[in-house]
Scaffold this motif. Structure first.
Motif, PDB file in Angstrom:
ATOM      1  N   ARG A  25     -25.845 -14.476  -6.799  1.00 62.29           N
ATOM      2  CA  ARG A  25     -26.468 -13.169  -7.038  1.00 62.29           C
ATOM      3  C   ARG A  25     -27.986 -13.267  -6.924  1.00 62.29           C
ATOM      4  NH1 ARG A  25     -22.742 -11.048 -12.067  1.00 62.29           N
ATOM      5  NH2 ARG A  25     -21.150 -10.035 -10.802  1.00 62.29           N
ATOM      6  N   ASP A  26     -28.552 -14.394  -7.375  1.00 64.87           N
ATOM      7  CA  ASP A  26     -29.999 -14.610  -7.265  1.00 64.87           C
ATOM      8  C   ASP A  26     -30.427 -14.795  -5.807  1.00 64.87           C
ATOM      9  OD1 ASP A  26     -30.157 -14.435 -10.007  1.00 64.87           O
ATOM     10  OD2 ASP A  26     -30.395 -16.594 -10.339  1.00 64.87           O
ATOM     11  N   GLU A  27     -29.500 -15.254  -4.957  1.00 57.72           N
ATOM     12  CA  GLU A  27     -29.811 -15.481  -3.544  1.00 57.72           C
ATOM     13  C   GLU A  27     -29.822 -14.177  -2.737  1.00 57.72           C
ATOM     14  OE1 GLU A  27     -28.172 -18.059   0.284  1.00 57.72           O
ATOM     15  OE2 GLU A  27     -27.314 -18.463  -1.692  1.00 57.72           O
ATOM     16  N   ARG A  28     -29.124 -13.173  -3.228  1.00 57.99           N
ATOM     17  CA  ARG A  28     -29.017 -11.896  -2.494  1.00 57.99           C
ATOM     18  C   ARG A  28     -30.360 -11.340  -2.017  1.00 57.99           C
ATOM     19  NH1 ARG A  28     -24.633  -8.610  -6.148  1.00 57.99           N
ATOM     20  NH2 ARG A  28     -22.886  -8.688  -4.707  1.00 57.99           N
ATOM     21  N   PRO A  29     -31.353 -11.179  -2.903  1.00 57.39           N
ATOM     22  CA  PRO A  29     -32.628 -10.598  -2.446  1.00 57.39           C
ATOM     23  C   PRO A  29     -33.307 -11.441  -1.365  1.00 57.39           C
ATOM     24  CG  PRO A  29     -32.562 -10.728  -4.854  1.00 57.39           C
ATOM     25  CD  PRO A  29     -31.360 -11.437  -4.345  1.00 57.39           C
ATOM     26  N   ARG A  30     -33.182 -12.761  -1.435  1.00 54.38           N
ATOM     27  CA  ARG A  30     -33.786 -13.629  -0.415  1.00 54.38           C
ATOM     28  C   ARG A  30     -33.128 -13.410   0.943  1.00 54.38           C
ATOM     29  NH1 ARG A  30     -33.685 -17.016  -4.888  1.00 54.38           N
ATOM     30  NH2 ARG A  30     -31.858 -18.185  -4.205  1.00 54.38           N
ATOM     31  N   ILE A  31     -31.826 -13.187   0.944  1.00 60.25           N
ATOM     32  CA  ILE A  31     -31.114 -12.934   2.207  1.00 60.25           C
ATOM     33  C   ILE A  31     -31.571 -11.607   2.797  1.00 60.25           C
ATOM     34  CG2 ILE A  31     -28.858 -12.480   3.254  1.00 60.25           C
ATOM     35  CD1 ILE A  31     -27.667 -14.427   1.167  1.00 60.25           C
ATOM     36  N   VAL A  32     -31.681 -10.588   1.951  1.00 61.16           N
ATOM     37  CA  VAL A  32     -32.136  -9.268   2.420  1.00 61.16           C
ATOM     38  C   VAL A  32     -33.544  -9.394   3.008  1.00 61.16           C
ATOM     39  CG1 VAL A  32     -32.792  -6.945   1.681  1.00 61.16           C
ATOM     40  CG2 VAL A  32     -30.654  -7.950   0.872  1.00 61.16           C
ATOM     41  N   ASP A  33     -34.423 -10.155   2.348  1.00 60.97           N
ATOM     42  CA  ASP A  33     -35.777 -10.381   2.867  1.00 60.97           C
ATOM     43  C   ASP A  33     -35.735 -11.070   4.224  1.00 60.97           C
ATOM     44  OD1 ASP A  33     -36.781  -9.217   0.581  1.00 60.97           O
ATOM     45  OD2 ASP A  33     -37.374 -11.115  -0.369  1.00 60.97           O
ATOM     46  N   ALA A  34     -34.860 -12.073   4.369  1.00 62.61           N
ATOM     47  CA  ALA A  34     -34.739 -12.807   5.634  1.00 62.61           C
ATOM     48  C   ALA A  34     -34.250 -11.882   6.747  1.00 62.61           C
ATOM     49  CB  ALA A  34     -33.792 -13.992   5.470  1.00 62.61           C
ATOM     50  N   ILE A  35     -33.330 -10.982   6.413  1.00 63.17           N
ATOM     51  CA  ILE A  35     -32.831 -10.021   7.413  1.00 63.17           C
ATOM     52  C   ILE A  35     -33.952  -9.076   7.836  1.00 63.17           C
ATOM     53  CG2 ILE A  35     -31.283  -8.041   7.740  1.00 63.17           C
ATOM     54  CD1 ILE A  35     -29.231  -9.567   5.978  1.00 63.17           C
ATOM     55  N   GLU A  36     -34.694  -8.573   6.857  1.00 60.76           N
ATOM     56  CA  GLU A  36     -35.810  -7.663   7.164  1.00 60.76           C
ATOM     57  C   GLU A  36     -36.868  -8.351   8.020  1.00 60.76           C
ATOM     58  OE1 GLU A  36     -35.976  -4.361   6.683  1.00 60.76           O
ATOM     59  OE2 GLU A  36     -33.923  -4.611   5.975  1.00 60.76           O
ATOM     60  N   GLU A  37     -37.169  -9.587   7.670  1.00 57.35           N
ATOM     61  CA  GLU A  37     -38.181 -10.324   8.432  1.00 57.35           C
ATOM     62  C   GLU A  37     -37.712 -10.559   9.866  1.00 57.35           C
ATOM     63  OE1 GLU A  37     -40.186 -14.717   8.320  1.00 57.35           O
ATOM     64  OE2 GLU A  37     -39.849 -13.724   6.396  1.00 57.35           O
ATOM     65  N   ALA A  38     -36.445 -10.937  10.022  1.00 55.80           N
ATOM     66  CA  ALA A  38     -35.899 -11.180  11.355  1.00 55.80           C
ATOM     67  C   ALA A  38     -35.837  -9.878  12.159  1.00 55.80           C
ATOM     68  CB  ALA A  38     -34.512 -11.806  11.252  1.00 55.80           C
ATOM     69  N   ARG A  39     -35.512  -8.791  11.480  1.00 57.41           N
ATOM     70  CA  ARG A  39     -35.439  -7.481  12.135  1.00 57.41           C
ATOM     71  C   ARG A  39     -36.809  -7.079  12.683  1.00 57.41           C
ATOM     72  NH1 ARG A  39     -32.395  -3.793   8.408  1.00 57.41           N
ATOM     73  NH2 ARG A  39     -30.510  -4.483   9.438  1.00 57.41           N
ATOM     74  N   ALA A  40     -37.863  -7.456  11.956  1.00 51.93           N
ATOM     75  CA  ALA A  40     -39.229  -7.114  12.368  1.00 51.93           C
ATOM     76  C   ALA A  40     -39.635  -7.835  13.654  1.00 51.93           C
ATOM     77  CB  ALA A  40     -40.207  -7.458  11.248  1.00 51.93           C
ATOM     78  N   HIS A  41     -38.910  -8.888  14.029  1.00 49.99           N
ATOM     79  CA  HIS A  41     -39.239  -9.645  15.245  1.00 49.99           C
ATOM     80  C   HIS A  41     -38.753  -8.952  16.513  1.00 49.99           C
ATOM     81  CE1 HIS A  41     -39.692 -13.695  12.923  1.00 49.99           C
ATOM     82  NE2 HIS A  41     -40.387 -12.717  12.392  1.00 49.99           N
ATOM     83  N   GLY A  42     -38.092  -7.803  16.371  1.00 49.81           N
ATOM     84  CA  GLY A  42     -37.718  -7.042  17.568  1.00 49.81           C
ATOM     85  C   GLY A  42     -36.257  -7.159  17.941  1.00 49.81           C
ATOM     86  N   ASP A  43     -35.996  -7.342  19.231  1.00 56.12           N
ATOM     87  CA  ASP A  43     -34.664  -7.332  19.832  1.00 56.12           C
ATOM     88  C   ASP A  43     -33.651  -8.147  19.021  1.00 56.12           C
ATOM     89  OD1 ASP A  43     -32.477  -7.166  21.454  1.00 56.12           O
ATOM     90  OD2 ASP A  43     -33.312  -8.359  23.090  1.00 56.12           O
ATOM     91  N   LEU A  44     -32.703  -7.437  18.407  1.00 53.17           N
ATOM     92  CA  LEU A  44     -31.723  -8.086  17.531  1.00 53.17           C
ATOM     93  C   LEU A  44     -30.624  -8.812  18.300  1.00 53.17           C
ATOM     94  CD1 LEU A  44     -31.273  -5.412  14.720  1.00 53.17           C
ATOM     95  CD2 LEU A  44     -32.788  -7.384  14.773  1.00 53.17           C
TER      96      LEU A  44
END
Length: 158
Positions: A25-44
């Motif tokens: 449960r503590d890891e959840r926010p870190r995963i969401v952050d990683a997804i957002e950061e990766a999404r910001a890099h463009g072409d998914l």
């Protein structure tokens, strides 16, 4: 309505499951952050970090659901409150193997099972074969290395 099958476990197993659940449960926010950061890099479509983070998110959510299910069905058993002349969940048994060498096991839940520490799951082949047996009964079990025969020497609730 169907009854919910309880999962027997020792207090130690319950604590292990709840600790693992907290970590995930503590890891959840870190995963969401990683997804957002990766999404910001463009072409998914060609973004390996995005796909890895999404895959990890799926694994974590599935594990969380599984742990929540197990915890909700937990039936904590204290072996020191048990007694009787038959092997039940939580009992510690001393067996004699084919060579008359004593081996000792405690019958525990899947979360606590650790054969190296002498703890076998009640749902393992040997665990299932032992449940309900008494002292001086023979138990035969098929294991990967072949058939093994044991004699129940002692049953303890410790």
């Amino acid at each position: 309505m169907a009854s919910v099958e309880k999962l027997p476990m020792l207090q130690e197993g319950y604590e292990k499951l709840t600790a693992e659940l907290k970590l995930l449960r503590d890891e959840r926010p870190r995963i969401v952050d990683a997804i957002e950061e990766a999404r910001a890099h463009g072409d998914l479509s060609e973004n390996a970090e995005y796909h890895a983070a999404k895959e990890r998110q799926g694994q974590v959510e599935a594990t969380i659901a599984d742990l929540e299910d197990k915890i909700s069905r937990a039936h904590i058993i204290d072996p020191t409150t048990l007694s009787g002349d038959r092997i039940v969940f939580g009992a510690t048994v001393t067996l004699l193997d084919d060579d008359d060498k004593p081996v000792r096991y405690q019958i525990v839940g899947q979360a606590e099972a650790d054969a190296k520490r002498g703890r076998i799951s009640y749902s393992s082949p040997l665990g299932r074969a032992l449940i309900g047996r008494k002292v001086d009964e023979e138990v035969e079990v098929t294991v990967p290395s072949g058939d093994k025969c044991y004699l129940v020497q002692k049953i303890e609730f410790i």
